[in-house]
Design a protein around this motif. Structure first.
Motif, PDB file in Angstrom:
ATOM      1  N   ALA A 193       3.147 -41.467  32.542  1.00 18.99           N
ATOM      2  CA  ALA A 193       3.634 -42.852  32.575  1.00 18.99           C
ATOM      3  C   ALA A 193       2.464 -43.831  32.563  1.00 18.99           C
ATOM      4  O   ALA A 193       2.496 -44.854  31.864  1.00 18.99           O
ATOM      5  N   TRP A 194       1.417 -43.535  33.344  1.00 20.14           N
ATOM      6  CA  TRP A 194       0.216 -44.378  33.344  1.00 20.14           C
ATOM      7  C   TRP A 194      -0.389 -44.447  31.937  1.00 20.14           C
ATOM      8  O   TRP A 194      -0.780 -45.524  31.474  1.00 20.14           O
ATOM      9  N   GLY A 200     -17.031 -40.490  34.983  1.00 23.32           N
ATOM     10  CA  GLY A 200     -17.963 -40.844  33.920  1.00 23.32           C
ATOM     11  C   GLY A 200     -17.314 -41.687  32.841  1.00 23.32           C
ATOM     12  O   GLY A 200     -17.878 -42.690  32.391  1.00 23.32           O
ATOM     13  N   TYR A 201     -16.097 -41.303  32.415  1.00 28.32           N
ATOM     14  CA  TYR A 201     -15.395 -42.085  31.394  1.00 28.32           C
ATOM     15  C   TYR A 201     -15.058 -43.485  31.910  1.00 28.32           C
ATOM     16  O   TYR A 201     -15.185 -44.481  31.182  1.00 28.32           O
ATOM     17  N   THR A 202     -14.621 -43.574  33.161  1.00 33.02           N
ATOM     18  CA  THR A 202     -14.269 -44.881  33.722  1.00 33.02           C
ATOM     19  C   THR A 202     -15.474 -45.814  33.737  1.00 33.02           C
ATOM     20  O   THR A 202     -15.397 -46.971  33.297  1.00 33.02           O
ATOM     21  N   VAL A 230      -6.971 -42.538  34.408  1.00 29.04           N
ATOM     22  CA  VAL A 230      -5.681 -41.960  34.792  1.00 29.04           C
ATOM     23  C   VAL A 230      -5.788 -41.404  36.215  1.00 29.04           C
ATOM     24  O   VAL A 230      -6.667 -40.582  36.500  1.00 29.04           O
ATOM     25  N   PRO A 231      -4.922 -41.841  37.133  1.00 28.13           N
ATOM     26  CA  PRO A 231      -5.023 -41.392  38.530  1.00 28.13           C
ATOM     27  C   PRO A 231      -4.550 -39.947  38.706  1.00 28.13           C
ATOM     28  O   PRO A 231      -3.866 -39.390  37.839  1.00 28.13           O
ATOM     29  N   ASP A 232      -4.890 -39.365  39.820  1.00 31.52           N
ATOM     30  CA  ASP A 232      -4.531 -37.978  40.119  1.00 31.52           C
ATOM     31  C   ASP A 232      -3.124 -37.925  40.705  1.00 31.52           C
ATOM     32  O   ASP A 232      -2.922 -37.632  41.883  1.00 31.52           O
ATOM     33  N   TRP A 233      -2.136 -38.227  39.873  1.00 25.57           N
ATOM     34  CA  TRP A 233      -0.738 -38.196  40.279  1.00 25.57           C
ATOM     35  C   TRP A 233      -0.070 -36.948  39.704  1.00 25.57           C
ATOM     36  O   TRP A 233      -0.733 -36.074  39.142  1.00 25.57           O
ATOM     37  N   SER A 234       1.247 -36.898  39.827  1.00 23.72           N
ATOM     38  CA  SER A 234       2.001 -35.814  39.196  1.00 23.72           C
ATOM     39  C   SER A 234       1.891 -35.946  37.680  1.00 23.72           C
ATOM     40  O   SER A 234       1.475 -36.989  37.163  1.00 23.72           O
ATOM     41  N   GLU A 235       2.293 -34.894  36.965  1.00 22.30           N
ATOM     42  CA  GLU A 235       2.187 -34.944  35.506  1.00 22.30           C
ATOM     43  C   GLU A 235       2.999 -36.094  34.921  1.00 22.30           C
ATOM     44  O   GLU A 235       2.529 -36.810  34.023  1.00 22.30           O
ATOM     45  N   TYR A 245      -9.893 -36.960  26.305  1.00 21.48           N
ATOM     46  CA  TYR A 245      -9.812 -37.396  27.704  1.00 21.48           C
ATOM     47  C   TYR A 245      -8.449 -37.053  28.297  1.00 21.48           C
ATOM     48  O   TYR A 245      -8.355 -36.526  29.411  1.00 21.48           O
ATOM     49  N   TYR A 246      -7.383 -37.353  27.552  1.00 20.06           N
ATOM     50  CA  TYR A 246      -6.041 -37.086  28.064  1.00 20.06           C
ATOM     51  C   TYR A 246      -5.806 -35.596  28.319  1.00 20.06           C
ATOM     52  O   TYR A 246      -5.230 -35.209  29.339  1.00 20.06           O
ATOM     53  N   THR A 247      -6.223 -34.745  27.378  1.00 16.91           N
ATOM     54  CA  THR A 247      -5.923 -33.315  27.506  1.00 16.91           C
ATOM     55  C   THR A 247      -6.894 -32.589  28.433  1.00 16.91           C
ATOM     56  O   THR A 247      -6.480 -31.767  29.253  1.00 16.91           O
TER      57      THR A 247
END
Length: 462
Positions: free
Chosen positions: A116-117, A187-189, A106-111, A41-43
């Motif tokens: 940090a999230w 879907g994951y959320t 994980v929100p659609d923020w900067s990397e 999920y993270y990658t």
């Protein structure tokens, strides 16, 4: 007739045995997805760099392992009308499920913002996982003093773990596809919201059905923790053995893909081998009669030796698949026996510690067991990387050098055989089984004296 059967079914469902199985299953339902799919999920979904994710996992696991003993002390110092361990099923259930959803959102923020999230949510989720699962181990000694019932409860706990693990592993990707409608992030959320809701129900069911025996009003002093850890040989054997076994287990499991793909040339066997843990049910069924007949320490030794035989079975046959399947089946069946009896032994060590040192430290002992599992997992994952590097493993190469193949084979069956036999030898120094009758009698007499003194103080109060 139907009414009678319905009544019997409801009676079993409301029993502490069902509640104890639900307690472990509640956490496993979520943690199976975390362990198997959070990196992906993270990658692949959150778009985090793989190297950063690897560092994240290492740092969080190290912190989590350090926090576990603190949680154990907190549990042992807890005093409520529900007991010491049981209230945490209530208190941790909703926060744990909520953090599971947030971890996979994980929100659609900067990397840097996304990273940090990930750090904050995964760290909090790991702490809450410990807060919810350490009581599953610590409560066993407070549920019953009967040896047979402890083994039965441990077997049911392992069964609950197995069922929810298989269910979560099989359901997560179809749920992501169905609920996400092409958006894997969504879907994951939603999938974690669904699994988290079921987890909360299971935790609340465990809270409602379990009852702790009276443990007295004395609070554990922090200074007593050092006494428990320093001089307690049975505890050292179980924690040290657990660390070694968890390290070798993770090394073996993590090397499965390399072994099947690079050594056997059969990558299609990876999902097949993943199904073999279902055979743990054989060990779960045998745990109670075997432990009753030969004692819990000897049952552990038998399980370790049978597993070692299963691991070693393919060694003389080279790249033949049949012995690999047969050996994995044998080792999986023995694993059910090993895990079931291990939990019951930890409950015995709680009684031994109370008898030997006058300290009822169920939470500390459970947290040390959790620490050994997490530290062993971190060590096992690192060991695989070190051994592959030492063998000159080349990522993506069609043919690995002989040294790399030897390293892979050593990780898959050489190291586990050595570690399992070593722990079996270490268990020769574990003598609690022979002392249990005296321990139980002395503790029962001590409780009677404490009750009489308490009643005397109450009746003579001015």
């Amino acid at each position: 007739m139907v009414a009678v059967l319905r009544g019997e079914l409801l009676t079993h469902l409301r029993s502490p045995r069902a509640g104890y199985a639900a307690a472990d299953g509640a956490a496993t339902l979520i943690w199976t997805v975390v362990g198997g799919y959070l990196v992906v999920y993270y990658t692949d979904v959150a778009g985090l760099p793989a190297a950063a994710v690897g560092t994240l996992f290492l740092l969080v696991r190290m912190f989590d392992a350090i926090v576990d003993p603190v949680i154990g002390v907190v549990i042992d110092r807890t005093r409520t009308r529900w007991g010491r361990s049981r209230p945490y099923f209530l208190w941790a259930s909703v926060p744990f499920a909520t953090l599971a959803v947030l971890t996979f959102s994980v929100p659609d923020w900067s990397e840097s913002g996304r990273l940090a999230w990930a750090y904050v949510t995964y760290l909090l989720l790991s702490v809450l996982y410990s807060l919810a699962t350490i009581p599953v181990v610590s409560i066993l000694a407070a549920l019953t003093a009967d040896d047979r019932e402890r083994v039965r409860l441990s077997s049911l706990r392992t069964a609950g773990n197995l069922v929810t693990s298989v269910a979560a592993g099989a359901a997560i990707l179809p749920l992501v596809a169905m609920l996400g409608g092409g958006d894997d992030g969504r879907g994951y959320t939603l999938a974690m919201f669904l699994l988290g809701s079921v987890s909360v129900v299971l935790f609340l069911f465990a809270f409602a059905t379990l009852r702790e025996r009276a443990a007295g009003d004395r609070r554990l002093r922090v200074a007593e923790v050092r006494t428990v850890m320093r001089g307690n040989l049975p505890l050292k054997i179980m924690i040290g053995g657990g660390l070694l076994i968890n390290a070798a287990s993770v090394t073996r499991v993590a090397s499965t893909v390399y072994f099947c793909r690079d050594y056997l040339g059969r990558e299609d066997l990876v999902p097949v081998l993943a199904l073999f843990p279902v055979l743990m049910i054989v060990g779960l069924v045998l745990a109670r009669p075997v432990a009753q007949r030969i004692g819990k320490r000897n049952a552990l030794v038998v399980a370790l030796i049978v597993q070692a035989i299963g691991f070693a079975l393919p060694i003389p046959f080279g790249q033949h698949v049949g012995p690999v399947l047969a050996g994995t089946a044998l080792a999986s069946a023995a694993l059910g026996l090993l895990i079931s009896v291990e939990y019951a032994v930890l409950a015995d060590i709680v009684d031994y510690t109370d008898w030997r040192y006058g300290v009822r430290a169920a939470g500390v002992i459970a947290s040390l067991a959790a620490f050994s599992a997490k530290a062993g997992s971190a060590l096992g994952g690192a060991a695989l990387g070190w051994l592959l590097a030492a063998g000159g493993y080349r990522s993506g190469a069609e043919q690995q050098p002989a040294a790399a193949l030897n390293a892979i084979r050593f990780c898959f069956y050489g190291l586990p055989v050595i570690v399992w036999l070593l722990v079996a030898v270490l268990l020769a120094a574990y003598k609690v089984d022979q002392q249990l009758a005296r321990i139980r009698a002395d503790l029962a007499a001590r409780e009677v004296v404490a009750d009489v003194e308490s009643e005397t103080r109450f009746t003579t109060r001015p």
